[in-house]
Design an enzyme around this catalytic site. Sequence first.
Site, short mmCIF file in Angstrom:
data_model
loop_
_atom_site.label_atom_id
_atom_site.label_comp_id
_atom_site.label_asym_id
_atom_site.label_seq_id
_atom_site.Cartn_x
_atom_site.Cartn_y
_atom_site.Cartn_z
N GLU A 65 0.82 -1.22 0.00
CA GLU A 65 0.00 0.00 0.00
C GLU A 65 0.85 1.26 0.00
OE1 GLU A 65 -0.81 -2.67 1.78
OE2 GLU A 65 -2.87 -3.14 1.19
N HIS A 136 -9.17 -4.81 10.69
CA HIS A 136 -9.93 -4.81 9.45
C HIS A 136 -11.27 -4.09 9.61
CE1 HIS A 136 -7.02 -7.77 8.16
NE2 HIS A 136 -7.62 -7.95 7.01
#
Lengths: 333, 307
Positions: A65, A136
Amino acid sequence: MLHEPVSASTQALTFSQAIQVALRDEMQRDPRVILIGEGVRHSGPYRGLVEEFGHDRVLEAPIAEQGFTCAGIGAALMGLRPVVAIGRGDFLYPAMDSIVNEAAKYRYICGGGNFRVPMVIKVHSTGMGGGAGTQHAQSVEATFMHVPGLKIAIPSTPTDALGLFRAAVRDDNPVLFFEHREIKRDSAREDVPLEPAFAVPFGKAAVRRSGTDVTLVSYGYMAHKCFAAAEELATRGMSAEVIDLRTVLPWDRDAVVNSVRRTGRLVVVTEDCRRAGVGAEIAATVGELAFPSLKAPIQRVTYPDMPVPGTLYAESLFLIQVDDILNAVDRLV
Amino acid sequence: MVRVRTFDLKLTELGEKGEPLIHIPTLGQEAPAVAACATLNSDDVIMPYHRGYAWAIGKGMEPGRVLAELLGRTTGYCKGQSGANLADWDLGVLGRSGIQGAHLQIAAGVGLALRTEGRGRVCLAFFGDGASNTGAFHEGLNLAALWNSAVVYICENNGHQGAVPWTEIMRVETTAERAPAYGIPGVTIDGNDVVKIFRTVSQAIERARGGAGPTIISCRTHLWAERHFQPDGAIGHAWPPEQLAEWKKDCPIARLSVRLLDAGLMTEAEAEAVQAEAEAEMDEAIRFAFASPHPTREQLVEDVYAP
């Protein structure tokens, strides 16, 4: 893909479908729009795009990322308009340096002018409700709201999803676009305007319900909870105004302050943690600008200052419910 | 190289006098950036790193406007709001991040855009061997290789991370040895030999222009002055004198001078004239910079967002 361009000016779409349509429409409309991310050539919401737009516009990325967000900056500097797809809000933290030190500040440290970073960081899933795990399911928008140079959109309806996504792609600044997992699961359709000029401007809240007794401010999934709370309050003879911010950076200060000046009561509802959260910023601003109008202390309904538990059951004990909002309103009257 | 060194020494003098500027000398390692930039077309771009201003002068930046920027003057390249994070759109200087290695990833995207635009433009990304140990190096190089980005990565390899020798921070001596891990070419060369650098970078650039992707070129060189001037003071590390003396024998400017004199391509008088012109240019740059105005608060908030 579910959508073929149609001549009709609207189409009935779910929230998830609206985002898919918006992405594909923008890629058709503007050859500078490219898509970078993990699984974008292979996974559900992006299916068909690589066949339609080719490998140079739909770029598969490794689990990196930090790297592919920075690569998006580089592509944006050179005139492309990348959409960088990131799986979860939590995964913005590995990309923190790329977003906060680079994307947000790049134009500034280069002296403005032709240096622009027109990039959308599209967060496929934010928020709680799926038992997805501690890393998450976080809401991370407050962290990035603190950063000058960014914009943040968090839609709650199909129309806003399409309109805000278009505005994000067309903006010359880096934009974080958050898609809440619970709204994405909603199969409700809405007639969404499709004419190319339609977009939802940043910094303009939507008043989902007008009211006179209390102002409920939220965004994203919590806007749905606030609307439900307002319906319940109406049965009790209390008139609540529901403001959906739609973008938290910039956020519509005028809409909130003007509403509180009329109602005298404010409840801010966010799924993010309490301390230094979006609600804190809104409460402080209302305190600065509309203190004399307040008839009662401002209430915040938030997630507690703790990690999200990692199992579905444990997480469920902390989901914000309509009753939590009603209880907050009860404390005001 | 003479202009770079003269500028560097003038900035060092200003730093030692306590003038409020950021200066990280590049003394002794002028060759890689100057020779690499000499291979470029005017519409090619660079992504520089923190050390010195060889890349700036190499890509055509004016020393006066560089210094004006360092001093926070409106005539600087970024209107006095960036300091050492220099950029200039027209010259293709795409900004100098203050975060080690971040630009190696940005360059992967720049190179992607340059390859897909199809005009054969390239990006040079400069870095030091220290930055090659960041995760950003790995993520950036992997992406650039994967996407055949039109970028050439040039390591100014002085064998140190600041004052720390490479043996204490990595197991391979040059970052070019890491190239096979990304499936791209990597080469280590004499970084004080401008001709060698020019030829090696030219080859890598031709490869990148043709869409074949990135190359890592590690240029072995020496940093004579491990110092860092900041407005709030200077830090630095003195090398052992015998070490420094050894390195100075390998001076890239002296080596090129000897080569040009021996080949009859330059006279002693011409060499002296080059130095004298550089001195005069830098003195004028200093006069220009210090005579320039500072920006106002209003001007300094204009570029937070693009309109």
